[in-house]
Design an enzyme around this catalytic site. Structure first.
Site, PDB file in Angstrom:
ATOM      1  N   LYS A  10     -13.139  11.670 -44.546  1.00  0.00           N
ATOM      2  CA  LYS A  10     -13.435  12.057 -44.953  1.00  0.00           C
ATOM      3  C   LYS A  10     -14.837  11.997 -46.045  1.00  0.00           C
ATOM      4  O   LYS A  10     -16.025  12.931 -44.738  1.00  0.00           O
ATOM      5  CB  LYS A  10     -12.729  11.578 -46.685  1.00  0.00           C
ATOM      6  CG  LYS A  10     -11.251  11.420 -46.486  1.00  0.00           C
ATOM      7  CD  LYS A  10     -10.260  10.873 -47.437  1.00  0.00           C
ATOM      8  CE  LYS A  10      -8.849  10.757 -47.861  1.00  0.00           C
ATOM      9  NZ  LYS A  10      -8.447  12.113 -46.652  1.00  0.00           N
ATOM     10  N   SER A  18      -7.323   9.155 -55.164  1.00  0.00           N
ATOM     11  CA  SER A  18      -7.516  10.088 -54.885  1.00  0.00           C
ATOM     12  C   SER A  18      -7.065  11.513 -55.463  1.00  0.00           C
ATOM     13  O   SER A  18      -8.087  11.827 -55.671  1.00  0.00           O
ATOM     14  CB  SER A  18      -6.427  10.836 -53.919  1.00  0.00           C
ATOM     15  OG  SER A  18      -4.661  10.437 -53.662  1.00  0.00           O
ATOM     16  N   HIS A  52     -10.831   6.796 -50.315  1.00  0.00           N
ATOM     17  CA  HIS A  52     -11.652   7.576 -50.957  1.00  0.00           C
ATOM     18  C   HIS A  52     -13.047   6.815 -50.968  1.00  0.00           C
ATOM     19  O   HIS A  52     -13.673   7.249 -51.936  1.00  0.00           O
ATOM     20  CB  HIS A  52     -11.552   7.852 -52.398  1.00  0.00           C
ATOM     21  CG  HIS A  52     -10.122   9.200 -51.954  1.00  0.00           C
ATOM     22  ND1 HIS A  52     -10.639  10.662 -51.564  1.00  0.00           N
ATOM     23  CD2 HIS A  52      -8.677   9.661 -51.530  1.00  0.00           C
ATOM     24  CE1 HIS A  52      -9.412  10.980 -51.746  1.00  0.00           C
ATOM     25  NE2 HIS A  52      -8.718  10.607 -51.510  1.00  0.00           N
TER      26      HIS A  52
HETATM   27  C1  PLP Z   1      -5.476   7.752 -50.651  1.00  0.00           C
HETATM   28  C2  PLP Z   1      -5.512   7.793 -49.172  1.00  0.00           C
HETATM   29  N1  PLP Z   1      -4.922   7.483 -47.894  1.00  0.00           N
HETATM   30  C3  PLP Z   1      -4.409   8.669 -47.295  1.00  0.00           C
HETATM   31  C4  PLP Z   1      -4.804   9.652 -46.939  1.00  0.00           C
HETATM   32  C5  PLP Z   1      -4.270  10.040 -45.895  1.00  0.00           C
HETATM   33  O1  PLP Z   1      -5.625  10.253 -45.341  1.00  0.00           O
HETATM   34  P1  PLP Z   1      -5.619  11.185 -44.054  1.00  0.00           P
HETATM   35  O2  PLP Z   1      -6.080  12.595 -44.585  1.00  0.00           O
HETATM   36  O3  PLP Z   1      -6.657  10.391 -42.689  1.00  0.00           O
HETATM   37  O4  PLP Z   1      -4.861  11.039 -42.738  1.00  0.00           O
HETATM   38  C6  PLP Z   1      -5.306  10.323 -47.596  1.00  0.00           C
HETATM   39  C7  PLP Z   1      -6.204  11.958 -47.959  1.00  0.00           C
HETATM   40  O5  PLP Z   1      -5.473  12.890 -48.221  1.00  0.00           O
HETATM   41  C8  PLP Z   1      -5.477  10.041 -49.123  1.00  0.00           C
HETATM   42  O6  PLP Z   1      -6.109  10.513 -50.156  1.00  0.00           O
END
Ligand code: PLP
Length: 387
Positions: free
Chosen positions: A238, A179, A207
């Site tokens: 996203k 991310s 992502h």
């Molecule tokens: C790699 C990763 N996993 C999980 C999440 C969490 O997802 P959500 O925004 O749907 O809670 C994010 C988001 O920030 C992320 O970047």
């Protein structure tokens, strides 16, 4: 009890240069945003395909509200399991090429819940050092022993797998596209190691969903690893432009999560509008591959431009471009000066990234135009020259 500790702690955060504040966006989520009454070009969104404000998603959400109302009223296991939840899960399974899928209220809840369901006392988790906070918290919640291996360091991962031979279950967890760095995990090699040492693999495609693979199904699908990965997790908030998350895998995995996963069981289910939006998004993502193509071209254009200006830019194919500044204060200063020039590229500091690696996390969207990118390049040049 005195509440002075609140202020004390806030002072400590400020002294460390890590104070955060919320920025208010007054427009919809497009390639430009209205912030404090000013239009700025948005290079800080995970809305990679530019569909968060798509009229098709909005129409689907409105139709769902008209038919099913606003709220779901209860958790999935009580009376909140509506037709739309199951319909979306069938579409997600088809999209991902898996037997089944299960929807979660957010990616954060999916990661904490799934990891703590799959790993318990006597088990071992192997987690990449740059995994997202929700994965880290999932490891904390699980009563298993967590081995953190260096970022994409397969030698260390193998060493740890060898050391952990006596543990009951072994779970390797990694993001596919990281991310904050935008680079890709060596998934094929990770899966091979898992098979060699009798471990299972969970991949966070937050992502990658919508961006990589045929129809945007993700990196696991791109590499043909679907049958060898136990859990494919991803978000709907996203590139898919809405909200919520999914876990895709076998029917057995779905069944176990329904029975054991606390973040699935003990929470009100997502409302109908969110389900309908996600279904519309999946169809759009499959139907319009040109969005991925434009996104890629935009990435190339910005990266080439930044390289010409002398910035160090990695070679990854992802729409996440980290410009490492190092010092947290300097990084936030750079971001503020870009904003003065109407370019929004958020600075990211510890604890989100390791100390000394504060960065501008620049993200591209399919709906950025050449003018948006050229405007960014001019701003980067001007701010860098004034440093
Ligand atoms: C790699 C990763 N996993 C999980 C999440 C969490 O997802 P959500 O925004 O749907 O809670 C994010 C988001 O920030 C992320 O970047």
């Amino acid at each position: 009890m005195s509440v002075g500790f609140l202020h004390k702690e806030l002072e400590q955060i400020k002294d460390a240069g890590l104070y955060r504040r919320l920025r208010r966006v007054e427009s919809d989520q497009g390639p430009t945003l209205l912030i404090d009454g000013r239009e700025v070009v948005n290079f800080s969104s995970n809305n990679y395909l530019g569909i968060a404000n798509h009229s098709g998603l909005a129409a689907a959400a409105k139709a769902a509200i008209d038919r099913y109302g606003c709220g779901s009223g209860a958790s999935r296991l009580i009376s909140g399991n509506m037709t739309l939840h199951e319909e979306l899960e069938n579409r997600l399974a088809e999209f991902k090429g898996t037997e089944a899928a299960l929807v979660f209220n957010s990616g954060f809840q999916a990661n904490t819940g799934v990891i703590s369901t799959l790993a318990d006392e006597g088990d071992a988790i192997f987690s990449d050092a740059l995994n997202h906070a929700s994965i880290i918290d999932g490891c904390r919640l699980a009563r298993a022993k967590t081995f953190v291996y260096g970022h994409n360091d397969l030698t260390q991962l193998e060493d740890e797998l060898k050391r952990a031979a006596s543990f009951r279950r072994k779970l390797i967890v990694t993001e596919s596209i990281f991310s904050m760095d935008g680079d890709e995990a060596s998934l094929t090699e990770i899966v091979e190691l898992a098979e060699k040492y009798d471990a299972v693999v969970m991949v966070d495609e937050a992502h990658a969903t919508g961006v990589f693979g045929a129809h945007g199904a993700g990196v696991v699908q791109k590499l043909g690893l679907g049958d060898r990965v136990l859990v494919q997790m991803g978000t709907l908030g996203k590139a898919l432009g809405g909200f919520g998350a999914y876990v895709a895998g076998s029917r057995g995995l779905r069944e176990l999560l329904i029975n054991r996963c606390r973040s699935f069981i003990f929470t009100t289910s997502l409302p109908p509008a969110v389900m309908a939006m996600a279904m519309a998004a999946i169809e759009l993502v499959k139907r319009e591959p040109e969005r991925r193509e434009t996104l890629r071209n935009n990435c190339r254009r910005l990266k080439e431009g930044l390289r010409k200006l002398g910035f160090h830019v990695d070679a990854s194919e992802s729409p996440i471009l980290p410009l490492i500044i190092g010092d947290a204060g300097e990084c936030m200063g750079f971001s503020e000066r870009l904003l003065e020039k109407s370019v929004f590229a958020q600075g990211i500091r510890p604890p989100t990234v390791p100390p000394g690696t504060s960065r501008l996390r620049i993200t591209l969207m399919a709906t950025h135009t050449r003018e948006h990118i050229d405007r960014a390049l001019e701003a980067f040049q001007a701010v860098e020259e004034s440093r």
